[in-house]
Design a protein around this motif. Structure first.
Motif, mmCIF file in Angstrom:
data_model
loop_
_atom_site.group_PDB
_atom_site.id
_atom_site.type_symbol
_atom_site.label_atom_id
_atom_site.label_comp_id
_atom_site.label_asym_id
_atom_site.label_seq_id
_atom_site.Cartn_x
_atom_site.Cartn_y
_atom_site.Cartn_z
ATOM 1 N N ASP A 72 -7.214 -9.552 2.172
ATOM 2 C CA ASP A 72 -7.339 -10.404 3.359
ATOM 3 C C ASP A 72 -8.680 -10.138 4.026
ATOM 4 O O ASP A 72 -8.877 -9.088 4.630
ATOM 5 C CB ASP A 72 -6.179 -10.110 4.320
ATOM 6 N N GLU A 73 -9.606 -11.073 3.869
ATOM 7 C CA GLU A 73 -10.968 -10.940 4.409
ATOM 8 C C GLU A 73 -11.583 -9.589 4.012
ATOM 9 O O GLU A 73 -12.065 -8.834 4.863
ATOM 10 C CB GLU A 73 -10.965 -11.093 5.940
ATOM 11 N N GLN A 111 -16.324 2.763 2.022
ATOM 12 C CA GLN A 111 -14.950 2.907 2.504
ATOM 13 C C GLN A 111 -14.078 1.747 2.033
ATOM 14 O O GLN A 111 -12.945 1.951 1.580
ATOM 15 C CB GLN A 111 -14.932 2.977 4.032
ATOM 16 N N ARG A 112 -14.602 0.521 2.136
ATOM 17 C CA ARG A 112 -13.828 -0.646 1.721
ATOM 18 C C ARG A 112 -13.535 -0.589 0.215
ATOM 19 O O ARG A 112 -12.433 -0.905 -0.226
ATOM 20 C CB ARG A 112 -14.605 -1.915 2.075
ATOM 21 N N LEU A 113 -14.533 -0.183 -0.557
ATOM 22 C CA LEU A 113 -14.363 -0.033 -2.005
ATOM 23 C C LEU A 113 -13.267 0.982 -2.307
ATOM 24 O O LEU A 113 -12.415 0.767 -3.180
ATOM 25 C CB LEU A 113 -15.694 0.425 -2.617
ATOM 26 N N LEU A 114 -13.261 2.052 -1.563
ATOM 27 C CA LEU A 114 -12.282 3.126 -1.758
ATOM 28 C C LEU A 114 -10.864 2.646 -1.430
ATOM 29 O O LEU A 114 -9.908 2.946 -2.150
ATOM 30 C CB LEU A 114 -12.663 4.309 -0.862
ATOM 31 N N LEU A 115 -10.716 1.882 -0.356
ATOM 32 C CA LEU A 115 -9.395 1.398 0.036
ATOM 33 C C LEU A 115 -8.853 0.380 -0.957
ATOM 34 O O LEU A 115 -7.643 0.332 -1.217
ATOM 35 C CB LEU A 115 -9.452 0.803 1.446
ATOM 36 N N ILE A 116 -9.718 -0.463 -1.507
ATOM 37 C CA ILE A 116 -9.273 -1.408 -2.534
ATOM 38 C C ILE A 116 -8.819 -0.647 -3.780
ATOM 39 O O ILE A 116 -7.788 -0.969 -4.394
ATOM 40 C CB ILE A 116 -10.391 -2.407 -2.877
ATOM 41 N N THR A 117 -9.563 0.395 -4.141
ATOM 42 C CA THR A 117 -9.176 1.229 -5.282
ATOM 43 C C THR A 117 -7.836 1.892 -5.023
ATOM 44 O O THR A 117 -6.969 1.947 -5.914
ATOM 45 C CB THR A 117 -10.255 2.290 -5.548
ATOM 46 N N ARG A 118 -7.634 2.399 -3.819
ATOM 47 C CA ARG A 118 -6.368 3.032 -3.441
ATOM 48 C C ARG A 118 -5.196 2.074 -3.646
ATOM 49 O O ARG A 118 -4.112 2.481 -4.093
ATOM 50 C CB ARG A 118 -6.444 3.467 -1.973
ATOM 51 N N GLN A 155 -8.585 -5.472 8.925
ATOM 52 C CA GLN A 155 -7.880 -4.841 10.046
ATOM 53 C C GLN A 155 -7.278 -3.507 9.614
ATOM 54 O O GLN A 155 -7.325 -2.518 10.349
ATOM 55 C CB GLN A 155 -6.767 -5.769 10.567
ATOM 56 N N LEU A 156 -6.700 -3.473 8.396
ATOM 57 C CA LEU A 156 -6.172 -2.204 7.890
ATOM 58 C C LEU A 156 -7.283 -1.165 7.809
ATOM 59 O O LEU A 156 -7.071 0.005 8.125
ATOM 60 C CB LEU A 156 -5.532 -2.426 6.520
ATOM 61 N N HIS A 157 -8.455 -1.601 7.381
ATOM 62 C CA HIS A 157 -9.600 -0.690 7.320
ATOM 63 C C HIS A 157 -9.928 -0.146 8.713
ATOM 64 O O HIS A 157 -10.150 1.048 8.894
ATOM 65 C CB HIS A 157 -10.802 -1.436 6.730
ATOM 66 N N MET A 158 -9.933 -1.036 9.688
ATOM 67 C CA MET A 158 -10.219 -0.604 11.067
ATOM 68 C C MET A 158 -9.197 0.420 11.549
ATOM 69 O O MET A 158 -9.522 1.349 12.284
ATOM 70 C CB MET A 158 -10.213 -1.816 11.995
ATOM 71 N N ASP A 159 -7.945 0.233 11.111
ATOM 72 C CA ASP A 159 -6.854 1.099 11.574
ATOM 73 C C ASP A 159 -6.722 2.377 10.763
ATOM 74 O O ASP A 159 -5.900 3.236 11.086
ATOM 75 C CB ASP A 159 -5.523 0.340 11.525
ATOM 76 N N TYR A 160 -7.504 2.512 9.692
ATOM 77 C CA TYR A 160 -7.387 3.690 8.831
ATOM 78 C C TYR A 160 -8.157 4.847 9.481
ATOM 79 O O TYR A 160 -9.337 5.061 9.227
ATOM 80 C CB TYR A 160 -7.947 3.389 7.442
ATOM 81 N N ARG A 161 -7.478 5.554 10.328
ATOM 82 C CA ARG A 161 -8.145 6.563 11.163
ATOM 83 C C ARG A 161 -8.007 7.996 10.629
ATOM 84 O O ARG A 161 -8.583 8.920 11.183
ATOM 85 C CB ARG A 161 -7.591 6.501 12.595
ATOM 86 N N VAL A 162 -7.193 8.183 9.581
ATOM 87 C CA VAL A 162 -7.029 9.522 9.028
ATOM 88 C C VAL A 162 -8.317 9.931 8.334
ATOM 89 O O VAL A 162 -8.769 9.246 7.415
ATOM 90 C CB VAL A 162 -5.852 9.556 8.028
ATOM 91 N N ASN A 163 -8.905 11.013 8.762
ATOM 92 C CA ASN A 163 -10.197 11.403 8.199
ATOM 93 C C ASN A 163 -10.005 12.457 7.118
ATOM 94 O O ASN A 163 -10.515 13.563 7.202
ATOM 95 C CB ASN A 163 -11.130 11.916 9.297
ATOM 96 N N CYS A 164 -9.249 12.087 6.070
ATOM 97 C CA CYS A 164 -9.068 12.990 4.947
ATOM 98 C C CYS A 164 -10.258 12.867 3.999
ATOM 99 O O CYS A 164 -11.181 12.098 4.242
ATOM 100 C CB CYS A 164 -7.759 12.674 4.234
ATOM 101 N N SER A 165 -10.216 13.608 2.911
ATOM 102 C CA SER A 165 -11.329 13.559 1.967
ATOM 103 C C SER A 165 -11.276 12.257 1.163
ATOM 104 O O SER A 165 -10.248 11.582 1.096
ATOM 105 C CB SER A 165 -11.255 14.756 1.010
#
Length: 483
Positions: free
Chosen positions: A420-421, A401-408, A339-349
């Motif tokens: 979470d899922e 994208q998911r890999l990047l968010l987990i790294t973040r 859900q956090l991934h879905m809500d991550y709408r900032v299109n930064c680099s």
């Protein structure tokens, strides 16, 4: 032309499991390599190609006349049989059983064919030696010669490199290149590094499903294949060092401690008398059906649930409501959800996504020290995304994208990482990629993992304990087991 052709097929396995092959075709003269990890369904795949397991749905056609399979398991069975024959009081101590030649012929009289394949495999000097005196690599070549003497028009080799040293593997790969000039080959391995240079086609198998396949040159150009190949080789590569001292928690204090916790709204009970202790260095898989209470449990652990104050809930050794702030709790956690991934709408680099993890922000809104930019690039290099550093986040594939968010979530090495899922919405290739990275994170950090998923095939290998919501007549029971 001889071929095995499979279209939109499912093959029935034990316990109602199924092997799914959307499409696959091996023709006369082909050299296919199928890559799959342990438990991916490699043996079932080879049996499906042979036509030895029932087709549940779809199409299976075979015009090969003599398919033969060679496997590590087959070698083990023959060695065990040889030992049983020798372990007999009627056998003379000087009788060492069958020679290599007799093992190859296995009752056949085709001496010329035996000599031909012995020369091809480089084992002519072994033919008159007792089979039981041969090394693992030598005996495997003898058994391959035994298979070849039966003159298959399609040869399936299931994990022929298993247990061999690096030099023997290289010898076998050269051998398969020569064999490919004489017969159709299907080689099944569990590592990308085991793919011989002579192979023409590649398929990838995961959780009993063919998730990628095609001409080798085309497959190797796909970024997801390159990412998976990198992930295999990066399993032992350390993570970048932390930029600041990591938080240290009390070594013997439970990170989470819940005693007879009850959460309810009016007459609806969500959690009923739940007791659970999570100790340091335990990596938990929280599983259960939708609606069981997994999200409610997570909201307690992250300090967000208001009913925590009326229950015995200790987070990192402190009773909830005893004066700690929500930010003190969250500073000890990294948290990612679909859900956090879905809500991550900032299109930064791509680079800014990693940098934002150092500031606990969505996007970057302040001056970034050069040292942090260097560190962020080290993380991108570690996950093989450095060439995409300047690309917009939303231009990446969903799995990247998911890999990047987990790294973040990991850049500050939080004591606890809650996923979470994390594989929800990903295809088979990206699920495999993200799972591999999760195992790498746990292996190379002191971070504790809480992994939430209701899919049995999703759990990474690092899991040490399972918390499961098991349905009962009125609600759920909470089953906790060590793996």
């Amino acid at each position: 032309m001889k071929q095995v052709k499979i279209i939109q097929a499912e093959f029935l396995l034990q316990q109602k499991n199924r092997l799914k092959i959307p499409h696959f075709q091996i023709r006369q003269g082909d050299f296919w390599v199928v890559v799959g990890s342990n438990g991916s369904g490699k043996t079932a795949f080879s049996l499906a190609i042979e036509g030895k397991i029932p087709v549940y749905s779809g199409e299976y056609e075979n015009s090969f006349q003599h398919i033969q399979q060679f496997s590590f398991e087959k070698q083990q069975k023959i060695l065990e049989q040889t030992f049983r024959e020798r372990n007999n009081d009627s056998v003379s101590p000087d009788d060492f059983g069958k020679t290599a030649r007799e093992t190859i012929l296995n009752g056949s009289r085709n001496e010329a064919l035996c000599d031909q394949y012995a020369e091809l495999l480089g084992i002519t000097s072994l033919l008159d030696r007792p089979f039981m005196h041969l090394s693992t690599g030598e005996s495997r070549k003898i058994l391959l010669a035994q298979t070849l003497v039966q003159q298959p028009d399609l040869l399936i080799l299931d994990e022929p490199f298993e247990g061999l040293d690096q030099k023997s593997v290289q010898d076998w790969q050269q051998l398969l290149e020569r064999l490919a000039q004489q017969t159709s080959l299907l080689l099944i391995v569990n590592r990308f590094n085991d793919i011989p240079t002579a192979a023409k086609q590649i398929a990838l198998l995961d959780h009993c499903e063919v998730i990628l396949q095609g001409n080798r040159a085309e497959i190797e150009q796909q970024s997801i294949f390159q990412q998976l190949q990198y992930a295999e080789n990066a399993m032992d590569v350390p993570l970048p060092e932390c930029t600041e001292p990591t938080q240290k928690l009390a070594p013997n204090t439970p990170h989470f401690e819940l005693e007879k916790v009850t959460i309810q709204y009016a007459d609806k009970v969500i959690l009923d008398q739940l007791t659970w202790r999570v100790l340091p260095q335990q990596h938990w898989w929280i599983k259960g059906p939708n609606g069981a209470g997994k999200s409610t449990l997570l909201s307690i652990l992250t300090g967000d649930h208001p009913q925590s104050y009326s229950n015995i809930v200790r987070l990192f050794g402190r009773q909830r409501g005893s004066g700690e702030t929500i930010w003190e709790i969250k500073s000890k956690m990294g948290y990612i959800s679909s859900q956090l991934h879905m809500d991550y709408r900032v299109n930064c680099s791509v680079l800014d996504v990693i940098i934002s993890g150092f500031f606990d922000s969505i996007g970057v809104y302040q001056r970034v020290p050069d040292a942090l930019r260097v560190k962020a690039m080290q993380w991108l290099e570690r996950i093989n995304l450095a060439p995409l550093a300047k690309k917009p986040f939303r231009s990446l594939s969903w799995g990247q994208q998911r890999l990047l968010l987990i790294t973040r979530a990991m850049v500050k090495y939080p004591p606890v990482l809650i996923l979470d899922e994390p594989l929800q919405g990903l295809d088979g290739l990206n699920r495999r990629l993200v799972k591999s990275f999760i195992d790498q994170l746990v292996k190379h950090s002191g971070t504790q993992l809480l992994f939430v998923s209701h899919q049995d095939q999703d759990a990474p290998q690092c899991i040490t304990h399972i918390f499961e919501f098991v349905p009962k007549e009125n609600g759920y029971q909470y089953v906790q087991t060590a793996v």
